[in-house]
Design an enzyme around this catalytic site. Structure first.
Site, PDB file in Angstrom:
ATOM      1  N   ILE A 104       0.777  -1.450  -0.156  1.00 27.00           N
ATOM      2  CA  ILE A 104      -0.070   0.073  -0.022  1.00 27.00           C
ATOM      3  C   ILE A 104       0.966   1.171   0.251  1.00 27.00           C
ATOM      4  O   ILE A 104       0.362   2.565   0.017  1.00 27.00           O
ATOM      5  CB  ILE A 104      -0.978   0.140   1.265  1.00 27.00           C
ATOM      6  N   GLY A 105       2.307   1.320   0.251  1.00 19.99           N
ATOM      7  CA  GLY A 105       2.855   2.469   0.056  1.00 19.99           C
ATOM      8  C   GLY A 105       4.559   1.942   0.084  1.00 19.99           C
ATOM      9  O   GLY A 105       4.797   0.961   0.215  1.00 19.99           O
ATOM     10  N   GLY A 116       8.394   4.093   0.702  1.00 19.48           N
ATOM     11  CA  GLY A 116       9.030   5.221   0.816  1.00 19.48           C
ATOM     12  C   GLY A 116      10.723   4.927   0.885  1.00 19.48           C
ATOM     13  O   GLY A 116      10.897   3.916   0.539  1.00 19.48           O
ATOM     14  N   ALA A 117      11.317   6.261   1.373  1.00 17.23           N
ATOM     15  CA  ALA A 117      12.689   5.955   1.281  1.00 17.23           C
ATOM     16  C   ALA A 117      13.373   4.746   2.204  1.00 17.23           C
ATOM     17  O   ALA A 117      14.191   4.176   1.896  1.00 17.23           O
ATOM     18  CB  ALA A 117      13.458   7.218   1.786  1.00 17.23           C
ATOM     19  N   TYR A 118      12.486   4.480   3.258  1.00 17.85           N
ATOM     20  CA  TYR A 118      12.977   3.486   4.078  1.00 17.85           C
ATOM     21  C   TYR A 118      12.621   2.220   3.846  1.00 17.85           C
ATOM     22  O   TYR A 118      13.120   0.989   4.361  1.00 17.85           O
ATOM     23  CB  TYR A 118      12.139   3.791   5.658  1.00 17.85           C
ATOM     24  N   ILE A 147       9.063  -0.461   2.287  1.00 18.11           N
ATOM     25  CA  ILE A 147       7.867  -0.773   1.751  1.00 18.11           C
ATOM     26  C   ILE A 147       6.802  -1.074   2.758  1.00 18.11           C
ATOM     27  O   ILE A 147       6.966  -1.319   4.029  1.00 18.11           O
ATOM     28  CB  ILE A 147       7.972  -1.882   0.960  1.00 18.11           C
ATOM     29  N   ASP A 174       7.942  17.294  13.071  1.00 19.97           N
ATOM     30  CA  ASP A 174       7.803  16.978  11.555  1.00 19.97           C
ATOM     31  C   ASP A 174       6.343  16.936  11.262  1.00 19.97           C
ATOM     32  O   ASP A 174       5.994  16.019  10.538  1.00 19.97           O
ATOM     33  CB  ASP A 174       8.596  15.847  11.142  1.00 19.97           C
TER      34      ASP A 174
END
Length: 395
Positions: free
Chosen positions: A69-70, A72-74, A76, A189
């Protein structure tokens, strides 16, 4: 947890939400996939899934199907069902979590903070998935309660948002922030993609990897909060920041909700400062008092900007909302409205209920941050967090 979200959080006793909206479709970069290959491993105690060529290894209670579902840099994010609790969760895989000490500490910080907190407007960790081998693991898997979407996706969509929606989202952000600040923590953040939503309009704050103790004064070199939501004192490198930095971010987010585009989309630090001064005006000498001499000198050499009328710039926004936003977007953090006063502002009268806006009774202890932890020590601390959820996996 960018892009990670689907299944409602627990029902709440909060004020009734405005009408909901349909759940967002999965992110276009992460199409739904049928029949992802799954293999039992480690004597059947774990399942390995192959997702886009990446191994995703979780305990056997997370049975198929699993859905990406997503990303990112980190790593999955996948949604999966916990067969023991029948709850759907969002599992974030942090690949090579210990390659970089700063990133490893971020992961540990997020785990410890979210395990400490218990609030309807803060995303909950449901599980830290233990590694198959205690002394030989590099990836960390964290299961969060699953939400449908995030505020960034909603703002970018053509989903209609009424003023009541925006007001309710603002209220929930402040309600969660009251709890966070009462735990002696700054989020640092806040941005639309860190605000998760479900179809009932329930909102939960996520991503505490940059959070800090409120009394800490040393400026953190790893501090990389998204520029567009950054308070002026941070743009000017003030090391003495307070909870007011989060309030500034909330003001920016609320105006982005109302206008469907970022309030201050700066290209760099210098442009960012110019954009905010073009709206709120060049600060007076009195408003500069909290800054160091270098920052004061920098501001003084800029061309003067008159304060614009936010009402004229946003004529459709409710006057009480404008009044609250002006108090949030105050240059001097000492004069910026606090979360408590923002909750009590007339704009939120219909939602504010002090008896249903809990505080954290025990301040969060950041002592683990004060030690220079080795990679092995950080692994051990995260392993212990996993065992707190899965004592039967003790090795």
């Amino acid at each position: 947890m960018d892009g990670g979200s689907g299944q409602p959080a627990a029902d709440t006793e909060m004020t009734e939400a405005p009408g909901g909206f349909p759940a967002a479709a999965p992110s276009p970069q992460m199409p739904g996939i049928e029949n992802i290959p799954a293999t039992l491993s480690h004597g059947g105690r774990f399942i390995q899934y192959n997702i886009f060529g990446n191994i995703f290894e979780v305990t056997a209670k997370y049975k198929p199907p699993i859905m990406p579902i997503g990303k990112g840099a980190y790593g999955i994010v996948c949604s999966a069902m916990n067969s023991e609790t029948n709850e759907s969760v969002a599992i974030k895989k942090i690949a090579n979590a210990f390659d970089n000490k700063i990133d490893a500490k971020r992961t540990l910080r997020e785990i410890k903070l979210l395990r400490h907190m218990d609030h309807e407007n803060i995303v909950a960790i449901r599980d830290i998935i233990p590694p198959p081998l205690r002394n030989a693991f590099n990836d960390v898997y964290i299961a969060y309660e699953l939400m449908d979407t995030d505020l960034h996706q909603i703002i970018r969509s053509n989903q209609a948002l009424s003023e009541e929606h925006c007001q309710y989202f603002l209220y929930q952000i402040l309600r969660g922030l009251k709890y966070i600040h009462s735990a002696n923590v700054l989020h640092r953040d806040l941005k639309p993609s860190n605000l998760l939503l479900n179809a009932n309009c329930d909102l939960k704050i996520c991503d505490f990897g940059l959070a800090r103790v409120t009394s800490e004064s040393d400026f953190m070199t790893e501090y990389v909060v998204t520029r567009w939501y950054r308070a002026p004192e941070l743009l000017l490198n003030s090391s003495d920041y307070t909870a007011a930095i989060d309030v500034w971010s909330v003001g920016c987010i609320f105006m982005e909700l109302m206008d469907r585009k970022p309030l201050f989309p700066g290209r760099d630090h210098v442009h960012q400062l110019r954009l905010l001064m073009e709206l709120i005006g060049t600060p007076s000498e009195e408003e500069l008092e909290f800054l160091n001499e270098n920052a004061k000198r920098y501001i003084r050499q800029l061309p003067p900007y008159p304060r614009q009328s936010i009402t004229d710039k946003f004529p459709t926004v409710h006057p009480l909302a404008i009044d609250l936003i002006e108090k949030m977007l105050t240059f001097d953090p000492r004069r910026r409205i606090t979360v408590l006063d923002a909750l009590a502002h007339p704009y939120l009268n219909s939602l504010h209920d002090i008896s249903d806006e809990p505080e954290c009774t025990i301040p969060f202890n950041f002592d683990f941050e004060n030690h220079a932890l080795s990679e092995e020590q950080m692994k051990e601390l995260i392993y212990r967090e996993a065992l707190a959820f899965n004592p039967e996996y003790q090795q």
